[in-house]
Scaffold this motif. Structure first.
Motif, PDB file in Angstrom:
ATOM      1  N   ILE A   1       0.110  43.186  30.432  1.00 35.48           N
ATOM      2  CA  ILE A   1      -0.681  44.293  30.732  1.00 35.48           C
ATOM      3  C   ILE A   1      -2.069  44.380  30.406  1.00 35.48           C
ATOM      4  O   ILE A   1      -2.676  45.338  31.023  1.00 35.48           O
ATOM      5  CB  ILE A   1       0.170  45.723  30.208  1.00 35.48           C
ATOM      6  CG1 ILE A   1       0.148  45.281  28.679  1.00 35.48           C
ATOM      7  CG2 ILE A   1       1.631  45.643  30.721  1.00 35.48           C
ATOM      8  CD1 ILE A   1       0.765  46.645  27.935  1.00 35.48           C
ATOM      9  N   HIS A   2      -2.535  43.408  29.899  1.00 37.25           N
ATOM     10  CA  HIS A   2      -3.907  43.239  29.455  1.00 37.25           C
ATOM     11  C   HIS A   2      -4.089  41.676  28.987  1.00 37.25           C
ATOM     12  O   HIS A   2      -3.710  41.247  28.611  1.00 37.25           O
ATOM     13  CB  HIS A   2      -4.111  44.121  28.052  1.00 37.25           C
ATOM     14  CG  HIS A   2      -5.907  44.587  27.993  1.00 37.25           C
ATOM     15  ND1 HIS A   2      -6.652  43.205  27.497  1.00 37.25           N
ATOM     16  CD2 HIS A   2      -6.365  45.410  28.097  1.00 37.25           C
ATOM     17  CE1 HIS A   2      -8.004  43.794  27.367  1.00 37.25           C
ATOM     18  NE2 HIS A   2      -7.867  45.155  27.843  1.00 37.25           N
ATOM     19  N   ARG A   3      -5.259  41.414  29.847  1.00 35.64           N
ATOM     20  CA  ARG A   3      -5.688  39.961  29.887  1.00 35.64           C
ATOM     21  C   ARG A   3      -6.075  39.448  28.467  1.00 35.64           C
ATOM     22  O   ARG A   3      -5.808  38.289  28.242  1.00 35.64           O
ATOM     23  CB  ARG A   3      -6.711  39.772  31.143  1.00 35.64           C
ATOM     24  CG  ARG A   3      -6.355  39.797  32.434  1.00 35.64           C
ATOM     25  CD  ARG A   3      -5.423  38.596  32.656  1.00 35.64           C
ATOM     26  NE  ARG A   3      -4.823  38.643  34.020  1.00 35.64           N
ATOM     27  CZ  ARG A   3      -4.094  37.740  34.454  1.00 35.64           C
ATOM     28  NH1 ARG A   3      -3.604  36.804  33.861  1.00 35.64           N
ATOM     29  NH2 ARG A   3      -3.757  37.990  35.907  1.00 35.64           N
ATOM     30  N   GLY A   4      -6.587  40.378  27.637  1.00 33.91           N
ATOM     31  CA  GLY A   4      -6.801  39.773  26.314  1.00 33.91           C
ATOM     32  C   GLY A   4      -7.647  40.596  25.602  1.00 33.91           C
ATOM     33  O   GLY A   4      -8.782  41.134  26.065  1.00 33.91           O
ATOM     34  N   LEU A   5      -7.447  40.849  24.215  1.00 31.32           N
ATOM     35  CA  LEU A   5      -8.019  41.854  23.383  1.00 31.32           C
ATOM     36  C   LEU A   5      -9.212  40.888  22.663  1.00 31.32           C
ATOM     37  O   LEU A   5      -8.676  39.804  21.961  1.00 31.32           O
ATOM     38  CB  LEU A   5      -7.177  42.537  22.391  1.00 31.32           C
ATOM     39  CG  LEU A   5      -6.446  43.634  23.068  1.00 31.32           C
ATOM     40  CD1 LEU A   5      -5.438  44.532  22.050  1.00 31.32           C
ATOM     41  CD2 LEU A   5      -7.208  44.621  23.570  1.00 31.32           C
TER      42      LEU A   5
END
Length: 220
Positions: A41-45
């Motif tokens: 859901i998120h490519r990367g923090l």
């Protein structure tokens, strides 16, 4: 072994001994569940992102997290650490150092401006001191003039009172003089009248007192 082979071996050894660093910047994907099978859901923090751990999976490999911008999901617990990463700390230190340099530059500029203002104020204070001395001297002169003016006013009042007194005396003397003149004129009038009366009396009476001479007769 040939010279070329020795040079090649030395060059390979030098390359093998060079130090390398692994980049501290990582981008950790966030998934919808605790496992690699769940969708991303998120490519990367990025490294150094601050987040809150809500819970961990039963095996402890995954952590349910939420970020300050509202991102919520699961990621590998092995990528979490209790302290800010060194790269982030270094960046913060660099940022703080740059801010301090800018602040130091601003303070140096302000110090230079304050020194200029101080020099100008010193000059103005010198001018003000000279003006104050002139004003003090003028004030002293005004005090002397004021003292003389007060004395002159006192003398003027005294002379005015004396003049009024003299005017009163002159008025009294004029009245007395007029009275004497009137009296003198009255006495002269009486004396004149008496003289005229005496002349009339003499004219009328004296001839009668002398005996009349007899007229001589033509017959004698």
């Amino acid at each position: 072994m040939s010279l070329f082979a020795l040079l090649a071996l030395g060059s390979a050894s030098a390359l093998a001994q060079e130090t390398r660093y692994i980049s501290d910047t990582q981008y950790i994907p966030v998934r919808s569940g605790a496992g690699n099978d769940y969708r991303i859901i998120h490519r990367g923090l990025p490294s150094g992102t601050r987040l809150t751990v809500i819970e961990t999976s039963d095996d402890g490999d995954w952590a349910h997290i939420t970020t300050g911008d509202g991102t919520e999901g699961w990621l590998r617990a092995q990528y979490l650490m209790s302290e800010v990463p060194a790269a982030t700390q270094l960046e913060q230190v660099r940022s703080s150092s740059e801010q301090l340099r800018q602040r130091n530059s601003e303070l140096e500029t302000q110090l230079s401006e304050l020194q200029v203002e101080r020099s100008e104020l010193s000059t103005e204070m010198g001018d003000t001191g000279a003006e104050l001395a002139e004003v003090s001297e003028e004030l002293a002169q005004l005090k002397q003039i004021s003292g003389k003016a007060v004395q002159l006013d006192t003398d003027n009042r005294r002379l005015t009172e004396e003049a009024e007194s003299l005017r009163a005396e002159v008025g009294t003397l004029n009245a007395e003089n007029q009275r004497l003149q009137d009296k003198l004129q009255s006495g002269q009038f009486i004396d004149g009248a008496l003289a005229v009366l005496l002349g009339v009396i003499i004219t009328l009476v004296v001839p009668r007192l002398w005996p009349k001479r007899r007229r001589s007769s033509s017959w004698a």
